[in-house]
Structure formats: structure tokens, C-alpha cells
Design a protein around this motif. Structure first.
Motif, PDB file in Angstrom:
ATOM      1  N   LEU A  68      19.897 -27.182 -13.302  1.00  0.00           N
ATOM      2  CA  LEU A  68      20.992 -26.559 -12.852  1.00  0.00           C
ATOM      3  C   LEU A  68      22.058 -26.622 -11.734  1.00  0.00           C
ATOM      4  O   LEU A  68      23.328 -25.714 -11.706  1.00  0.00           O
ATOM      5  CB  LEU A  68      19.761 -24.552 -12.809  1.00  0.00           C
ATOM      6  N   HIS A  69      21.425 -26.936 -10.431  1.00  0.00           N
ATOM      7  CA  HIS A  69      22.206 -27.243  -9.530  1.00  0.00           C
ATOM      8  C   HIS A  69      23.171 -28.187  -9.352  1.00  0.00           C
ATOM      9  O   HIS A  69      23.916 -28.138  -8.731  1.00  0.00           O
ATOM     10  CB  HIS A  69      21.328 -27.271  -7.888  1.00  0.00           C
ATOM     11  N   THR A  70      22.255 -29.118 -10.875  1.00  0.00           N
ATOM     12  CA  THR A  70      23.021 -30.469 -10.442  1.00  0.00           C
ATOM     13  C   THR A  70      23.952 -30.101 -11.830  1.00  0.00           C
ATOM     14  O   THR A  70      25.667 -30.763 -11.746  1.00  0.00           O
ATOM     15  CB  THR A  70      22.144 -31.553 -11.800  1.00  0.00           C
ATOM     16  N   CYS A  71      24.334 -29.273 -12.678  1.00  0.00           N
ATOM     17  CA  CYS A  71      25.438 -28.495 -14.281  1.00  0.00           C
ATOM     18  C   CYS A  71      26.229 -27.939 -12.991  1.00  0.00           C
ATOM     19  O   CYS A  71      27.902 -28.064 -12.859  1.00  0.00           O
ATOM     20  CB  CYS A  71      24.860 -27.737 -14.517  1.00  0.00           C
ATOM     21  N   SER A  72      26.017 -27.207 -11.446  1.00  0.00           N
ATOM     22  CA  SER A  72      26.881 -26.605 -10.936  1.00  0.00           C
ATOM     23  C   SER A  72      27.506 -27.424 -10.466  1.00  0.00           C
ATOM     24  O   SER A  72      29.048 -27.132  -9.702  1.00  0.00           O
ATOM     25  CB  SER A  72      26.839 -25.936 -10.036  1.00  0.00           C
ATOM     26  N   TYR A  73      27.161 -28.832  -9.606  1.00  0.00           N
ATOM     27  CA  TYR A  73      27.193 -29.993  -9.246  1.00  0.00           C
ATOM     28  C   TYR A  73      28.941 -30.422 -10.346  1.00  0.00           C
ATOM     29  O   TYR A  73      29.474 -30.710  -9.708  1.00  0.00           O
ATOM     30  CB  TYR A  73      26.694 -30.556  -8.322  1.00  0.00           C
ATOM     31  N   THR A 119       6.675 -39.997  -7.709  1.00  0.00           N
ATOM     32  CA  THR A 119       6.614 -40.737  -8.754  1.00  0.00           C
ATOM     33  C   THR A 119       7.432 -40.266 -10.056  1.00  0.00           C
ATOM     34  O   THR A 119       6.317 -38.776 -10.854  1.00  0.00           O
ATOM     35  CB  THR A 119       5.435 -40.992  -9.686  1.00  0.00           C
ATOM     36  N   GLY A 120       8.358 -40.867 -10.899  1.00  0.00           N
ATOM     37  CA  GLY A 120       8.799 -39.669 -12.242  1.00  0.00           C
ATOM     38  C   GLY A 120       9.167 -40.869 -12.933  1.00  0.00           C
ATOM     39  O   GLY A 120       8.915 -41.847 -12.875  1.00  0.00           O
ATOM     40  N   ALA A 121       9.798 -40.370 -13.913  1.00  0.00           N
ATOM     41  CA  ALA A 121      10.451 -40.766 -15.188  1.00  0.00           C
ATOM     42  C   ALA A 121      11.355 -40.715 -16.013  1.00  0.00           C
ATOM     43  O   ALA A 121      11.474 -39.231 -15.855  1.00  0.00           O
ATOM     44  CB  ALA A 121       8.786 -42.385 -15.745  1.00  0.00           C
ATOM     45  N   LEU A 122      12.300 -41.655 -16.655  1.00  0.00           N
ATOM     46  CA  LEU A 122      12.791 -41.441 -17.004  1.00  0.00           C
ATOM     47  C   LEU A 122      13.421 -42.002 -18.464  1.00  0.00           C
ATOM     48  O   LEU A 122      13.299 -42.970 -18.435  1.00  0.00           O
ATOM     49  CB  LEU A 122      14.975 -41.175 -16.695  1.00  0.00           C
ATOM     50  N   TYR A 123      12.421 -41.342 -20.070  1.00  0.00           N
ATOM     51  CA  TYR A 123      12.677 -42.243 -21.167  1.00  0.00           C
ATOM     52  C   TYR A 123      14.517 -42.178 -21.789  1.00  0.00           C
ATOM     53  O   TYR A 123      15.100 -41.199 -21.171  1.00  0.00           O
ATOM     54  CB  TYR A 123      11.842 -41.301 -21.864  1.00  0.00           C
ATOM     55  N   ILE A 124      14.673 -43.591 -21.229  1.00  0.00           N
ATOM     56  CA  ILE A 124      15.930 -43.621 -22.590  1.00  0.00           C
ATOM     57  C   ILE A 124      15.666 -44.506 -23.690  1.00  0.00           C
ATOM     58  O   ILE A 124      15.313 -45.809 -23.197  1.00  0.00           O
ATOM     59  CB  ILE A 124      16.945 -44.547 -21.201  1.00  0.00           C
ATOM     60  N   LYS A 125      16.363 -44.118 -24.895  1.00  0.00           N
ATOM     61  CA  LYS A 125      16.361 -44.586 -25.493  1.00  0.00           C
ATOM     62  C   LYS A 125      17.054 -45.781 -25.948  1.00  0.00           C
ATOM     63  O   LYS A 125      18.169 -45.482 -25.946  1.00  0.00           O
ATOM     64  CB  LYS A 125      16.959 -43.510 -27.067  1.00  0.00           C
ATOM     65  N   GLN A 126      16.498 -46.570 -26.330  1.00  0.00           N
ATOM     66  CA  GLN A 126      17.403 -47.626 -26.854  1.00  0.00           C
ATOM     67  C   GLN A 126      18.604 -47.526 -27.297  1.00  0.00           C
ATOM     68  O   GLN A 126      18.693 -47.776 -28.297  1.00  0.00           O
ATOM     69  CB  GLN A 126      16.166 -48.911 -27.975  1.00  0.00           C
ATOM     70  N   GLY A 127      19.619 -48.370 -26.611  1.00  0.00           N
ATOM     71  CA  GLY A 127      20.442 -49.008 -26.937  1.00  0.00           C
ATOM     72  C   GLY A 127      21.229 -47.385 -26.411  1.00  0.00           C
ATOM     73  O   GLY A 127      22.827 -46.894 -26.061  1.00  0.00           O
ATOM     74  N   ARG A 128      21.010 -46.454 -25.166  1.00  0.00           N
ATOM     75  CA  ARG A 128      21.460 -45.712 -25.115  1.00  0.00           C
ATOM     76  C   ARG A 128      22.238 -45.882 -23.914  1.00  0.00           C
ATOM     77  O   ARG A 128      21.216 -46.965 -22.879  1.00  0.00           O
ATOM     78  CB  ARG A 128      20.899 -44.019 -25.547  1.00  0.00           C
ATOM     79  N   ARG A 129      23.490 -45.413 -23.102  1.00  0.00           N
ATOM     80  CA  ARG A 129      23.752 -46.132 -22.001  1.00  0.00           C
ATOM     81  C   ARG A 129      24.089 -44.902 -21.123  1.00  0.00           C
ATOM     82  O   ARG A 129      24.902 -43.827 -21.294  1.00  0.00           O
ATOM     83  CB  ARG A 129      25.261 -46.903 -22.275  1.00  0.00           C
ATOM     84  N   SER A 149      11.754 -41.301  -8.303  1.00  0.00           N
ATOM     85  CA  SER A 149      11.022 -40.680  -7.272  1.00  0.00           C
ATOM     86  C   SER A 149      10.697 -39.664  -7.681  1.00  0.00           C
ATOM     87  O   SER A 149       9.563 -39.190  -7.016  1.00  0.00           O
ATOM     88  CB  SER A 149      12.000 -41.066  -6.020  1.00  0.00           C
ATOM     89  N   CYS A 150      10.474 -38.670  -9.004  1.00  0.00           N
ATOM     90  CA  CYS A 150      10.155 -37.798  -9.203  1.00  0.00           C
ATOM     91  C   CYS A 150      11.355 -37.053 -10.677  1.00  0.00           C
ATOM     92  O   CYS A 150      12.095 -37.771 -10.832  1.00  0.00           O
ATOM     93  CB  CYS A 150      10.659 -36.540  -8.099  1.00  0.00           C
ATOM     94  N   GLY A 151      10.491 -35.481 -11.100  1.00  0.00           N
ATOM     95  CA  GLY A 151      11.489 -35.288 -12.488  1.00  0.00           C
ATOM     96  C   GLY A 151      12.725 -34.802 -11.809  1.00  0.00           C
ATOM     97  O   GLY A 151      13.908 -34.779 -12.508  1.00  0.00           O
ATOM     98  N   THR A 152      13.220 -33.993 -10.618  1.00  0.00           N
ATOM     99  CA  THR A 152      14.421 -33.841 -10.419  1.00  0.00           C
ATOM    100  C   THR A 152      15.074 -35.205  -9.964  1.00  0.00           C
ATOM    101  O   THR A 152      16.701 -35.150 -10.686  1.00  0.00           O
ATOM    102  CB  THR A 152      14.337 -33.405  -8.623  1.00  0.00           C
ATOM    103  N   GLU A 153      14.689 -36.647  -9.600  1.00  0.00           N
ATOM    104  CA  GLU A 153      16.105 -37.682 -10.347  1.00  0.00           C
ATOM    105  C   GLU A 153      15.945 -37.539 -11.063  1.00  0.00           C
ATOM    106  O   GLU A 153      17.017 -38.414 -11.908  1.00  0.00           O
ATOM    107  CB  GLU A 153      15.036 -38.713  -9.070  1.00  0.00           C
ATOM    108  N   ALA A 154      15.113 -37.813 -12.713  1.00  0.00           N
ATOM    109  CA  ALA A 154      15.923 -37.941 -13.751  1.00  0.00           C
ATOM    110  C   ALA A 154      16.381 -37.536 -13.826  1.00  0.00           C
ATOM    111  O   ALA A 154      17.314 -37.566 -14.831  1.00  0.00           O
ATOM    112  CB  ALA A 154      14.011 -38.068 -14.335  1.00  0.00           C
ATOM    113  N   ASP A 155      16.177 -35.705 -13.311  1.00  0.00           N
ATOM    114  CA  ASP A 155      17.725 -35.238 -14.460  1.00  0.00           C
ATOM    115  C   ASP A 155      18.153 -35.000 -13.440  1.00  0.00           C
ATOM    116  O   ASP A 155      19.681 -34.611 -14.050  1.00  0.00           O
ATOM    117  CB  ASP A 155      16.934 -33.322 -13.926  1.00  0.00           C
ATOM    118  N   ASN A 156      18.527 -35.448 -12.472  1.00  0.00           N
ATOM    119  CA  ASN A 156      19.762 -35.736 -11.843  1.00  0.00           C
ATOM    120  C   ASN A 156      20.395 -36.576 -12.445  1.00  0.00           C
ATOM    121  O   ASN A 156      21.929 -37.244 -12.985  1.00  0.00           O
ATOM    122  CB  ASN A 156      19.706 -35.871 -10.596  1.00  0.00           C
TER     123      ASN A 156
END
Ligand SMILES: *Cc1c(COP(=O)(O)O)cnc(C)c1O
Length: 395
Positions: free
Chosen positions: A104-109, A209-219, A69-76
Motif C-alpha cells: 500500500l505505501h509503495t502504491c501511494s509513492y 532475507t526475502g526473495a522475489l520469484y520472477i517468471k522466466q522472460g518477465r522484465r 533483503s526482505c519481503g518488503t523489498e520484494a514488494d517494493n
């Protein structure tokens, strides 16, 4: 009044081609991509095409792109997902002091939930030192997350080198590339990153709208739970029109990359030359060498001595119709000095007088001349009123 928008790092206008590509997905092709009848399949085709367009912009495979849903979601997602997946292996994460709050706030969490986080220092231009990363990795480190391009001072981090160090130690590497996307060339194969976050609204696409690239094979563990969308990795009915718009924006960004960089670099450099000529006692924050490969091509982050950035922002907006931000959009509503400027060693008082100007595809030379004129008048007026103006040791 004339309107000049100089806050492209906060968000960009949506390009007409992007809007036109999106409209049919609201009005005609409104089916659910999970439905098996024609209307659903048409929507699914739109999402699939966008996946190819976004993948092409970073030289990934379409199957490695997961819409969010956004860059923030990809980071979280990446931080929490990797932390959860690998918690039996280790509980240490490494990041930098100048990351976006989505990191940073996800790291504090995560710190509240038993993780240890190392926040790497940066030098006066905002660069992370690869040797510091190497020294910080321990047997418990499960993830390194360093941003590609800083959103406040425009520093382009040495991602390839940093990712290589992580890989050498068998540690996963993520980069928040929201400010890099469309502004500098990105090739995930060459960079060697495992995860990369993106957002549409910073590249002339729609918000949300955002996206996360996940390299093939990474879980990594899922972040959103529910339906089987995105190959069961990100539940929730797709934002079809938004995703289609992201795809179109990515296609345009890939085709325009060189022109865009040249246009922005030229205007930004001209801006800095003129501003220095017309306004005394200004300093540039971030990389001093304005070559585009070490600094975001459109970013100019300037400290105006003796005055408050909030006053500048308000006068620019109300009297001249010019939009800029102080430090970063996220810290502009608080009186805390920017964590990025602080990490780069900028004093609190200087930081309070700091404005971020970011130019983009629709900025013209006339816009810059108009803004420089306005800044010259405003700085002189505010300094007239400032009790510390011209004082030695005012900092
Ligand atoms: C804008 C931005 C984000 C957040 O993206 P959203 O899509 O607005 O949630 C994350 N990281 C950086 C560096 C950004 O500039």
C-alpha cells in the motif's frame, strides 16, 4: 512465568536445523560469493543450493528466484520495477484495500509519481471478487498485485482465478505470498502468476532475507543498483548465511507442509471452540468457515466486545507471558483502526477490541488451554471496568 508465543504471523522462531545450517557461513565459509577462489565458491554453492530449495517450495526454476533483503523489498521492487519498465505502456495499477503496507505505501509513492492505483474492495470475509478485478482493468493497466493470504484475518485469496483474468487482458500479475509460504501449497505454474514475494522469517528462517520469484522472460527495472549479483538484477553482496537459512527453512517447510497445516488447523479450531465457550460476546473476523483452504491454518482474529485490545495485549504479556498482536504488528503502535478490518466492514469500536492470535509449529494444546484461561479472566476483569459492557448499541 510461563511463556506462550502466539504471534507466528509477525515472525517465527528460527528452527534449530536452520541455525545449524547457517553457522558455518559465518565462521568458515565466509568468502564473498563473487570471489573466484575456493572460499568464495563455497559461499556461492551455499547460495545456489538455497535457490534450489526456495524454488522447489513453489515449483519454480532456481533461475527464477532472486534473493532480496526482505519481503518488503520484494514488494517494493516488483511494484516500482514494473511501473518503471512499463510506464510508456500505461500508468495504472490494481491492488486491494487489504494489502500489507509494503504494497500500500509503495502504491501511494507511485501515485505521487504519476501512477493511478485502483484499490479493490473486499467482502466481509476479506475476499476480493474476481469480477471486480475484471471490471477495473483498463487499457492503461500494467500490473495487478493481490496478496495470497491476508496477514491479519487470514483470508486466502483466489489467486489462480485472479491471475487468469489478468493474463486474459495481457496484464502482469504479482502476489505477495509472504503469509502463504509454508502455510498453504504454492505452485507458481498452476497459479499462473508472473511475480511472487516471499520472506524467510515467517517460515522459521532468519529475519532480513526475502526473495522475489520472477517468471522466466518477465522484465522489470532494477531496484538496487551496484554490482552484478543475482544475474545483474539485484546488486549488493549476498546475505549468504541468511540465504542459506532461508533455503533450509524452505526445505523443511516443503517436507512438513501437510503436518504443519494439520497441526495448526487443529489447534486453531480447538482454540476458537474453547474461547467461544469461555468468553461471551466474541466474534471471529475473516473467513467464517475454518477449513484450511480458505483461511490461514494458524490464524484466529477475534473481536472482544466492550474492551480495548491494547489492554488485553498488555495484561496477556505482563501477567501471563503471552505474546499476541492487536490487528497487525504494523498497526499496533498507532491508534488508527486496522485498514483490513475497516475494509471488511468491522466497525471502529469493534476493531479496537480485536486481537490476532497466530499459532505455529511449537504451539501445544496446553498453551491454548493456558491462553483461554487467561483470556477468560482478563475479559471478565476488563468488562467489569468497562462503562459500556453489556449496553445495547454500544457500538
Ligand atoms: C511480514 C509481511 C511482509 C513483509 O515481510 P518482511 O520480510 O518482514 O519485510 C509483507 N507482506 C506480508 C503479507 C507480510 O505478512
Amino acid at each position: 512465568m510461563r511463556k506462550v508465543y502466539l504471534d507466528y504471523s509477525a515472525t517465527t522462531p528460527v528452527k534449530e536445523e536452520v541455525v545449524n545450517a547457517m553457522i558455518p557461513y559465518f565462521t568458515e565459509a565466509y568468502g564473498n560469493p563473487s570471489s573466484l577462489y575456493t572460499a568464495g565458491l563455497t559461499a556461492k554453492d551455499g547460495v545456489d543450493k538455497a535457490r534450489e530449495q526456495v524454488a522447489a517450495l513453489i515449483n519454480a526454476k532456481p533461475s527464477e528466484i532472486f534473493f532480496t533483503s526482505c519481503g518488503t523489498e520484494a514488494d517494493n521492487w516488483v511494484l516500482e520495477g514494473v511501473a518503471d519498465k512499463l510506464k510508456s505502456k500505461g500508468n495504472h495499477i490494481i491492488t486491494s484495500k487489504i494489502e500489507h503496507h509494503a504494497i500500500l505505501h509503495t502504491c501511494s509513492y507511485l501515485e505521487e509519481h504519476g501512477f493511478k492505483v485502483t484499490y479493490l474492495d473486499v467482502d466481509s470475509e476479506g475476499f476480493v471478487n474476481p469480477a471486480d478485478l475484471e471490471a477495473a482493468i483498463t487499457a492503461d493497466t500494467v500490473l495487478v498485485s493481490i496478496m495470497m493470504v491476508n496477514n491479519e484475518i487470514g483470508t486466502v485469496e483466489p489467486i489462480r482465478e485472479l491471475a487468469q483474468i489478468a493474463a486474459k487482458h495481457g496484464v502482469l500479475f504479482h502476489t505477495d505470498a509472504v503469509q502463504g509460504l509454508g502455510n498453504i501449497p504454492i505452485d507458481v505454474q498452476e497459479l499462473g502468476v508472473d511475480f511472487l514475494s516471499m520472506s524467510a522469517h515467517k517460515i522459521y528462517g532468519p529475519k532480513g532475507t526475502g526473495a522475489l520469484y520472477i517468471k522466466q522472460g518477465r522484465r522489470l527495472s532494477n531496484y538496487m543498483h551496484g554490482g552484478a549479483q543475482e544475474k545483474k538484477h539485484r546488486a549488493g553482496t549476498e546475505n549468504v548465511a541468511g540465504i542459506v537459512g532461508f533455503g533450509k527453512a524452505a526445505e523443511l517447510a516443503a517436507a512438513n507442509l501437510e503436518n504443519h497445516r494439520e497441526h495448526c488447523t487443529e489447534l486453531r479450531n480447538y482454540f476458537w471452540e474453547k474461547l467461544k465457550e469461555r468468553v461471551p460476546d466474541v466474534s471471529l473476523n475473516g473467513p467464517q468457515d475454518l477449513a484450511a483452504d480458505r483461511r490461514h491454518p494458524g490464524n484466529l482474529n477475534v473481536s472482544f466486545d466492550y474492551i480495548e485490545a491494547e489492554s488485553i495485549l498488555l495484561m496477556l504479556d505482563m501477567k501471563y507471558g503471552i505474546s499476541v498482536s492487536t490487528g497487525s504488528a504494523c498497526s499496533s503502535k498507532s491508534l488508527e483502526p486496522s485498514h483490513v478490518l475497516t475494509a471488511a466492514g468491522v466497525s471502529i469500536v469493534k476493531s479496537n477490541g480485536t486481537v490476532r492470535f497466530t499459532v505455529g509449529d511449537f504451539t501445544t494444546k496446553e498453551d491454548i488451554d493456558y491462553v483461554v484461561d487467561a483470556m477468560s479472566t482478563i475479559a471478565a476483569k476488563l468488562r467489569e471496568l468497562s462503562p459500556v459492557a453489556g449496553m445495547k448499541g454500544w457500538e
